[in-house]
Design a protein around this motif. Structure first.
Motif, mmCIF file in Angstrom:
data_model
loop_
_atom_site.group_PDB
_atom_site.id
_atom_site.type_symbol
_atom_site.label_atom_id
_atom_site.label_comp_id
_atom_site.label_asym_id
_atom_site.label_seq_id
_atom_site.Cartn_x
_atom_site.Cartn_y
_atom_site.Cartn_z
ATOM 1 N N LEU A 15 0.822 -1.213 0.000
ATOM 2 C CA LEU A 15 0.000 0.000 0.000
ATOM 3 C C LEU A 15 0.856 1.263 0.000
ATOM 4 O O LEU A 15 0.538 2.247 -0.676
ATOM 5 C CB LEU A 15 -0.935 0.002 1.215
ATOM 6 C CG LEU A 15 -2.038 -1.059 1.192
ATOM 7 C CD1 LEU A 15 -2.716 -1.141 2.557
ATOM 8 C CD2 LEU A 15 -3.035 -0.803 0.094
ATOM 9 N N GLN A 16 1.962 1.244 0.728
ATOM 10 C CA GLN A 16 2.821 2.422 0.807
ATOM 11 C C GLN A 16 3.496 2.734 -0.529
ATOM 12 O O GLN A 16 3.697 3.895 -0.864
ATOM 13 C CB GLN A 16 3.884 2.232 1.890
ATOM 14 C CG GLN A 16 3.319 2.308 3.290
ATOM 15 C CD GLN A 16 4.352 1.959 4.345
ATOM 16 O OE1 GLN A 16 5.309 1.239 4.100
ATOM 17 N NE2 GLN A 16 4.138 2.467 5.549
ATOM 18 N N ILE A 17 3.865 1.719 -1.279
ATOM 19 C CA ILE A 17 4.599 1.972 -2.523
ATOM 20 C C ILE A 17 3.689 2.137 -3.735
ATOM 21 O O ILE A 17 4.162 2.458 -4.823
ATOM 22 C CB ILE A 17 5.647 0.868 -2.803
ATOM 23 C CG1 ILE A 17 4.984 -0.485 -3.050
ATOM 24 C CG2 ILE A 17 6.656 0.798 -1.672
ATOM 25 C CD1 ILE A 17 5.955 -1.575 -3.468
ATOM 26 N N THR A 18 2.409 1.932 -3.550
ATOM 27 C CA THR A 18 1.461 2.110 -4.652
ATOM 28 C C THR A 18 1.176 3.597 -4.844
ATOM 29 O O THR A 18 0.966 4.327 -3.885
ATOM 30 C CB THR A 18 0.151 1.358 -4.353
ATOM 31 O OG1 THR A 18 0.457 -0.020 -4.160
ATOM 32 C CG2 THR A 18 -0.837 1.495 -5.491
ATOM 33 N N ARG A 19 1.176 4.016 -6.097
ATOM 34 C CA ARG A 19 0.925 5.432 -6.375
ATOM 35 C C ARG A 19 -0.528 5.772 -6.050
ATOM 36 O O ARG A 19 -1.403 4.895 -6.059
ATOM 37 C CB ARG A 19 1.219 5.744 -7.834
ATOM 38 C CG ARG A 19 0.271 5.060 -8.812
ATOM 39 C CD ARG A 19 0.534 5.493 -10.250
ATOM 40 N NE ARG A 19 -0.267 4.747 -11.183
ATOM 41 C CZ ARG A 19 -1.583 4.917 -11.371
ATOM 42 N NH1 ARG A 19 -2.235 5.803 -10.688
ATOM 43 N NH2 ARG A 19 -2.228 4.180 -12.259
ATOM 44 N N PRO A 20 -0.814 7.040 -5.755
ATOM 45 C CA PRO A 20 -2.198 7.446 -5.513
ATOM 46 C C PRO A 20 -3.078 7.060 -6.708
ATOM 47 O O PRO A 20 -2.711 7.270 -7.864
ATOM 48 C CB PRO A 20 -2.102 8.969 -5.348
ATOM 49 C CG PRO A 20 -0.707 9.181 -4.827
ATOM 50 C CD PRO A 20 0.121 8.148 -5.534
ATOM 51 N N GLY A 21 -4.218 6.470 -6.413
ATOM 52 C CA GLY A 21 -5.137 6.031 -7.456
ATOM 53 C C GLY A 21 -4.781 4.676 -8.035
ATOM 54 O O GLY A 21 -5.469 4.176 -8.920
ATOM 55 N N GLY A 22 -3.722 4.037 -7.530
ATOM 56 C CA GLY A 22 -3.276 2.748 -8.050
ATOM 57 C C GLY A 22 -4.066 1.585 -7.456
ATOM 58 O O GLY A 22 -5.104 1.773 -6.820
ATOM 59 N N ALA A 23 -3.548 0.390 -7.675
ATOM 60 C CA ALA A 23 -4.227 -0.812 -7.213
ATOM 61 C C ALA A 23 -3.225 -1.824 -6.681
ATOM 62 O O ALA A 23 -2.109 -1.932 -7.170
ATOM 63 C CB ALA A 23 -5.025 -1.439 -8.357
ATOM 64 N N VAL A 24 -3.651 -2.567 -5.666
ATOM 65 C CA VAL A 24 -2.881 -3.670 -5.097
ATOM 66 C C VAL A 24 -3.707 -4.931 -5.301
ATOM 67 O O VAL A 24 -4.895 -4.959 -4.982
ATOM 68 C CB VAL A 24 -2.603 -3.455 -3.586
ATOM 69 C CG1 VAL A 24 -1.982 -4.691 -2.964
ATOM 70 C CG2 VAL A 24 -1.719 -2.241 -3.377
ATOM 71 N N GLY A 25 -3.082 -5.960 -5.859
ATOM 72 C CA GLY A 25 -3.757 -7.237 -6.032
ATOM 73 C C GLY A 25 -3.136 -8.276 -5.133
ATOM 74 O O GLY A 25 -1.935 -8.261 -4.879
ATOM 75 N N ARG A 26 -3.949 -9.163 -4.612
ATOM 76 C CA ARG A 26 -3.436 -10.253 -3.782
ATOM 77 C C ARG A 26 -4.149 -11.534 -4.164
ATOM 78 O O ARG A 26 -5.315 -11.529 -4.558
ATOM 79 C CB ARG A 26 -3.592 -9.937 -2.292
ATOM 80 C CG ARG A 26 -5.009 -9.672 -1.852
ATOM 81 C CD ARG A 26 -5.049 -9.249 -0.407
ATOM 82 N NE ARG A 26 -6.419 -9.022 0.016
ATOM 83 C CZ ARG A 26 -6.763 -8.654 1.212
ATOM 84 N NH1 ARG A 26 -5.848 -8.458 2.125
ATOM 85 N NH2 ARG A 26 -8.029 -8.468 1.525
ATOM 86 N N VAL A 27 -3.412 -12.604 -4.062
ATOM 87 C CA VAL A 27 -3.941 -13.909 -4.442
ATOM 88 C C VAL A 27 -4.004 -14.783 -3.204
ATOM 89 O O VAL A 27 -3.072 -14.821 -2.405
ATOM 90 C CB VAL A 27 -3.044 -14.579 -5.504
ATOM 91 C CG1 VAL A 27 -3.560 -15.958 -5.855
ATOM 92 C CG2 VAL A 27 -2.967 -13.707 -6.746
#
Length: 104
Positions: A15-27
């Protein structure tokens, strides 16, 4: 560091390294549905995921692992035989193991 805190730290880092408005995916099935610290909210980060589609690639990967073509690495942190499957599931549920490799 306990397994649960390592998993939480991995999500915090993502979450910290994701740019504003970005997305994190997890499996895979998350150990906790809450998102730490409101990081995703204030950066407007989307978090999505679902179960791993292992049936799509299991035949190819199992043969590659068994022949030594690929090394699964640290995904498996415990080894058991078939009789140890219930204990393996218990260990994963209790966050004592990430994944248990079953040897035949």
């Amino acid at each position: 560091m306990a397994l649960e805190s390592m998993l939480e730290q991995a999500l915090v880092t993502a979450l910290q390294i994701t740019r504003p408005g970005g997305a994190v995916g997890r499996v895979g099935i998350p150990e906790d549905e809450s998102l730490p610290g409101g990081i995703a909210f204030w950066k407007n980060v989307s978090v999505a995921g679902g179960p791993a589609p292992v049936r799509a690639y299991i035949d190819e990967l199992v043969s590659d692992v068994l022949t030594g073509a690929i090394e699964p690495g640290r995904v498996f942190d415990r080894v058991s035989d078939l009789d140890g499957v219930p204990e393996g599931y218990r260990a994963m549920n209790e966050r004592e193991a990430l994944k248990v490799l079953i040897e035949f």
